[in-house]
Design a protein around this motif. Structure first.
Motif, PDB file in Angstrom:
ATOM      1  N   MET A   1      28.700 -16.930 -23.155  1.00 35.37           N
ATOM      2  CA  MET A   1      28.479 -16.967 -24.591  1.00 35.37           C
ATOM      3  C   MET A   1      28.820 -18.348 -25.153  1.00 35.37           C
ATOM      4  O   MET A   1      28.090 -18.893 -25.985  1.00 35.37           O
ATOM      5  CB  MET A   1      29.327 -15.904 -25.285  1.00 35.37           C
ATOM      6  CG  MET A   1      29.119 -15.839 -26.803  1.00 35.37           C
ATOM      7  SD  MET A   1      30.154 -14.573 -27.576  1.00 35.37           S
ATOM      8  CE  MET A   1      31.793 -15.278 -27.288  1.00 35.37           C
ATOM      9  N   ILE A   2      29.930 -18.933 -24.673  1.00 38.21           N
ATOM     10  CA  ILE A   2      30.314 -20.275 -25.114  1.00 38.21           C
ATOM     11  C   ILE A   2      29.262 -21.291 -24.702  1.00 38.21           C
ATOM     12  O   ILE A   2      28.865 -22.153 -25.497  1.00 38.21           O
ATOM     13  CB  ILE A   2      31.695 -20.655 -24.537  1.00 38.21           C
ATOM     14  CG1 ILE A   2      32.788 -19.766 -25.138  1.00 38.21           C
ATOM     15  CG2 ILE A   2      32.005 -22.131 -24.806  1.00 38.21           C
ATOM     16  CD1 ILE A   2      34.145 -19.946 -24.496  1.00 38.21           C
ATOM     17  N   SER A   3      28.782 -21.188 -23.451  1.00 31.34           N
ATOM     18  CA  SER A   3      27.766 -22.113 -22.957  1.00 31.34           C
ATOM     19  C   SER A   3      26.483 -22.015 -23.781  1.00 31.34           C
ATOM     20  O   SER A   3      25.861 -23.031 -24.108  1.00 31.34           O
ATOM     21  CB  SER A   3      27.467 -21.831 -21.477  1.00 31.34           C
ATOM     22  OG  SER A   3      28.604 -22.041 -20.681  1.00 31.34           O
ATOM     23  N   GLU A   4      26.099 -20.787 -24.111  1.00 30.96           N
ATOM     24  CA  GLU A   4      24.886 -20.585 -24.912  1.00 30.96           C
ATOM     25  C   GLU A   4      25.051 -21.178 -26.305  1.00 30.96           C
ATOM     26  O   GLU A   4      24.124 -21.786 -26.851  1.00 30.96           O
ATOM     27  CB  GLU A   4      24.560 -19.106 -25.005  1.00 30.96           C
ATOM     28  CG  GLU A   4      23.269 -18.819 -25.758  1.00 30.96           C
ATOM     29  CD  GLU A   4      22.931 -17.341 -25.803  1.00 30.96           C
ATOM     30  OE1 GLU A   4      21.908 -16.982 -26.407  1.00 30.96           O
ATOM     31  OE2 GLU A   4      23.693 -16.539 -25.230  1.00 30.96           O
ATOM     32  N   THR A   5      26.254 -21.023 -26.867  1.00 24.01           N
ATOM     33  CA  THR A   5      26.524 -21.581 -28.195  1.00 24.01           C
ATOM     34  C   THR A   5      26.434 -23.094 -28.170  1.00 24.01           C
ATOM     35  O   THR A   5      25.827 -23.714 -29.054  1.00 24.01           O
ATOM     36  CB  THR A   5      27.919 -21.149 -28.685  1.00 24.01           C
ATOM     37  OG1 THR A   5      27.975 -19.714 -28.750  1.00 24.01           O
ATOM     38  CG2 THR A   5      28.209 -21.728 -30.065  1.00 24.01           C
ATOM     39  N   VAL A   6      27.031 -23.711 -27.151  1.00 18.58           N
ATOM     40  CA  VAL A   6      26.977 -25.170 -27.013  1.00 18.58           C
ATOM     41  C   VAL A   6      25.537 -25.619 -26.824  1.00 18.58           C
ATOM     42  O   VAL A   6      25.075 -26.589 -27.440  1.00 18.58           O
ATOM     43  CB  VAL A   6      27.852 -25.634 -25.834  1.00 18.58           C
ATOM     44  CG1 VAL A   6      27.640 -27.122 -25.571  1.00 18.58           C
ATOM     45  CG2 VAL A   6      29.329 -25.368 -26.127  1.00 18.58           C
ATOM     46  N   PHE A   7      24.805 -24.916 -25.948  1.00 21.42           N
ATOM     47  CA  PHE A   7      23.408 -25.252 -25.660  1.00 21.42           C
ATOM     48  C   PHE A   7      22.568 -25.258 -26.931  1.00 21.42           C
ATOM     49  O   PHE A   7      21.754 -26.153 -27.157  1.00 21.42           O
ATOM     50  CB  PHE A   7      22.848 -24.252 -24.647  1.00 21.42           C
ATOM     51  CG  PHE A   7      21.415 -24.501 -24.254  1.00 21.42           C
ATOM     52  CD1 PHE A   7      21.113 -25.373 -23.232  1.00 21.42           C
ATOM     53  CD2 PHE A   7      20.369 -23.851 -24.899  1.00 21.42           C
ATOM     54  CE1 PHE A   7      19.799 -25.614 -22.856  1.00 21.42           C
ATOM     55  CE2 PHE A   7      19.056 -24.071 -24.541  1.00 21.42           C
ATOM     56  CZ  PHE A   7      18.770 -24.959 -23.509  1.00 21.42           C
ATOM     57  N   ASN A   8      22.774 -24.251 -27.766  1.00 25.88           N
ATOM     58  CA  ASN A   8      21.941 -24.096 -28.957  1.00 25.88           C
ATOM     59  C   ASN A   8      22.356 -24.983 -30.123  1.00 25.88           C
ATOM     60  O   ASN A   8      21.551 -25.218 -31.028  1.00 25.88           O
ATOM     61  CB  ASN A   8      21.949 -22.634 -29.407  1.00 25.88           C
ATOM     62  CG  ASN A   8      21.219 -21.724 -28.439  1.00 25.88           C
ATOM     63  OD1 ASN A   8      20.251 -22.125 -27.817  1.00 25.88           O
ATOM     64  ND2 ASN A   8      21.700 -20.498 -28.292  1.00 25.88           N
TER      65      ASN A   8
ATOM     66  N   THR B   1      38.266  -7.798 -15.821  1.00 22.86           N
ATOM     67  CA  THR B   1      38.715  -9.060 -16.409  1.00 22.86           C
ATOM     68  C   THR B   1      37.774 -10.199 -16.064  1.00 22.86           C
ATOM     69  O   THR B   1      37.376 -10.984 -16.935  1.00 22.86           O
ATOM     70  CB  THR B   1      40.135  -9.394 -15.921  1.00 22.86           C
ATOM     71  OG1 THR B   1      41.002  -8.290 -16.194  1.00 22.86           O
ATOM     72  CG2 THR B   1      40.662 -10.630 -16.627  1.00 22.86           C
ATOM     73  N   ASP B   2      37.407 -10.321 -14.776  1.00 23.44           N
ATOM     74  CA  ASP B   2      36.534 -11.426 -14.352  1.00 23.44           C
ATOM     75  C   ASP B   2      35.178 -11.337 -15.039  1.00 23.44           C
ATOM     76  O   ASP B   2      34.630 -12.349 -15.488  1.00 23.44           O
ATOM     77  CB  ASP B   2      36.345 -11.403 -12.836  1.00 23.44           C
ATOM     78  CG  ASP B   2      37.610 -11.794 -12.081  1.00 23.44           C
ATOM     79  OD1 ASP B   2      38.500 -12.415 -12.713  1.00 23.44           O
ATOM     80  OD2 ASP B   2      37.702 -11.497 -10.876  1.00 23.44           O
ATOM     81  N   GLU B   3      34.637 -10.120 -15.123  1.00 22.22           N
ATOM     82  CA  GLU B   3      33.334  -9.959 -15.771  1.00 22.22           C
ATOM     83  C   GLU B   3      33.384 -10.357 -17.241  1.00 22.22           C
ATOM     84  O   GLU B   3      32.465 -10.990 -17.764  1.00 22.22           O
ATOM     85  CB  GLU B   3      32.861  -8.505 -15.642  1.00 22.22           C
ATOM     86  CG  GLU B   3      32.435  -8.086 -14.244  1.00 22.22           C
ATOM     87  CD  GLU B   3      33.601  -7.732 -13.351  1.00 22.22           C
ATOM     88  OE1 GLU B   3      34.763  -7.898 -13.786  1.00 22.22           O
ATOM     89  OE2 GLU B   3      33.351  -7.289 -12.215  1.00 22.22           O
ATOM     90  N   ARG B   4      34.479  -9.967 -17.917  1.00 29.25           N
ATOM     91  CA  ARG B   4      34.635 -10.320 -19.327  1.00 29.25           C
ATOM     92  C   ARG B   4      34.766 -11.835 -19.491  1.00 29.25           C
ATOM     93  O   ARG B   4      34.197 -12.422 -20.418  1.00 29.25           O
ATOM     94  CB  ARG B   4      35.853  -9.624 -19.919  1.00 29.25           C
ATOM     95  CG  ARG B   4      35.634  -8.164 -20.244  1.00 29.25           C
ATOM     96  CD  ARG B   4      34.722  -8.028 -21.464  1.00 29.25           C
ATOM     97  NE  ARG B   4      34.566  -6.632 -21.839  1.00 29.25           N
ATOM     98  CZ  ARG B   4      33.591  -5.848 -21.414  1.00 29.25           C
ATOM     99  NH1 ARG B   4      32.674  -6.333 -20.596  1.00 29.25           N
ATOM    100  NH2 ARG B   4      33.505  -4.582 -21.801  1.00 29.25           N
ATOM    101  N   ASN B   5      35.515 -12.472 -18.594  1.00 23.89           N
ATOM    102  CA  ASN B   5      35.680 -13.925 -18.672  1.00 23.89           C
ATOM    103  C   ASN B   5      34.357 -14.642 -18.434  1.00 23.89           C
ATOM    104  O   ASN B   5      34.039 -15.625 -19.108  1.00 23.89           O
ATOM    105  CB  ASN B   5      36.721 -14.399 -17.654  1.00 23.89           C
ATOM    106  CG  ASN B   5      38.135 -14.014 -18.040  1.00 23.89           C
ATOM    107  OD1 ASN B   5      38.416 -13.768 -19.217  1.00 23.89           O
ATOM    108  ND2 ASN B   5      39.022 -13.965 -17.068  1.00 23.89           N
ATOM    109  N   ILE B   6      33.586 -14.143 -17.475  1.00 25.01           N
ATOM    110  CA  ILE B   6      32.280 -14.741 -17.195  1.00 25.01           C
ATOM    111  C   ILE B   6      31.357 -14.588 -18.401  1.00 25.01           C
ATOM    112  O   ILE B   6      30.649 -15.523 -18.792  1.00 25.01           O
ATOM    113  CB  ILE B   6      31.649 -14.098 -15.944  1.00 25.01           C
ATOM    114  CG1 ILE B   6      32.435 -14.503 -14.693  1.00 25.01           C
ATOM    115  CG2 ILE B   6      30.184 -14.511 -15.794  1.00 25.01           C
ATOM    116  CD1 ILE B   6      32.020 -13.769 -13.442  1.00 25.01           C
ATOM    117  N   ALA B   7      31.360 -13.397 -19.001  1.00 23.80           N
ATOM    118  CA  ALA B   7      30.526 -13.159 -20.183  1.00 23.80           C
ATOM    119  C   ALA B   7      30.948 -14.055 -21.332  1.00 23.80           C
ATOM    120  O   ALA B   7      30.109 -14.576 -22.081  1.00 23.80           O
ATOM    121  CB  ALA B   7      30.615 -11.689 -20.590  1.00 23.80           C
TER     122      ALA B   7
END
Length: 221
Positions: A72-79, A62-68
């Protein structure tokens, strides 16, 4: 069989969905994934005897999936954010920029990676200005304000800039994160309003509004 014994280990009657996932893993010999009560698990199975003995391993990811997902959200915002973003190492060398940085400054990614952000320096600020900026980063870990920079084309523009120091778990600064947006149009509008309010549009001479403003300042000194 193995599902009944697993139910004892699990501590409850295995739901049919989990039984299906485990059976699929046993049949295929592949790792399967399933969700249960808001958590995510991986299931793998390995035969350990010639009979029906099977080693079944269930891992909570669960933690790994949440981190991933957050990554992904951070990368989307960044781009996709309209603000320009620049990440440097502790020495100030640019490591990463986003698309808005390229649009605002005119520099491509391959032209700035490894460079210092001073390539944007406009020449409108003296050394004292930059010393104060870096002193703020040293003392407080952050600096924000308006700054004039220069695009690749040579055009000088105004931007509102926030620089944040990024430290590790020991408090040692590892990177700097800069976020900015072009405020040149806003500055031009402010100048137009100032000209309209304080100067004669035909002669460009100061009007009475500016006179009384300066008189009030002089009288209060």
């Amino acid at each position: 069989g193995y599902l009944s014994r697993l139910a004892i280990v699990w501590g409850e009657t295995l739901p049919s969905k989990i039984r299906e996932v485990i059976s699929d893993s046993v049949r295929s010999g592949k790792t399967e994934e399933f969700s249960q009560k808001g958590s995510t698990y991986l299931v793998s199975s390995t035969p350990i005897t010639d009979g029906d003995e099977i080693y079944i391993y269930i891992m909570d990811i669960t933690d790994e999936r949440n981190i991933a997902r957050l990554a992904m959200i951070s990368e989307t915002v960044f781009n996709n954010t309209l603000e320009g973003i620049c990440i440097t190492d502790r020495e100030g060398k640019i490591e990463q920029i986003n698309g808005s940085f390229e649009i605002i400054t005119g520099y491509r990614k391959d032209e700035v990676i490894g460079q210092n952000p001073r390539i944007l320096k406009s020449g409108r600020h003296d050394d004292e200005y930059y010393r104060n900026l870096w002193q703020s980063l040293i003392d407080y870990g952050v600096w924000s304000g308006e700054i004039w920079n220069r695009k690749k084309s040579g055009e000088v523009y105004a931007e509102y800039l926030i620089i944040q120091a990024v430290a590790d778990e020991n408090g040692e600064i590892q990177k700097y994160l800069a976020i900015f947006h072009d405020v040149t149009e806003i500055k031009n509008k402010e100048r137009e309003i100032d000209l309209y309010q304080n100067y004669d549009l035909l002669t460009a001479l100061p009007n009475k509004n500016l006179f009384f403003d300066r008189l009030a300042i002089a009288c209060s000194a």
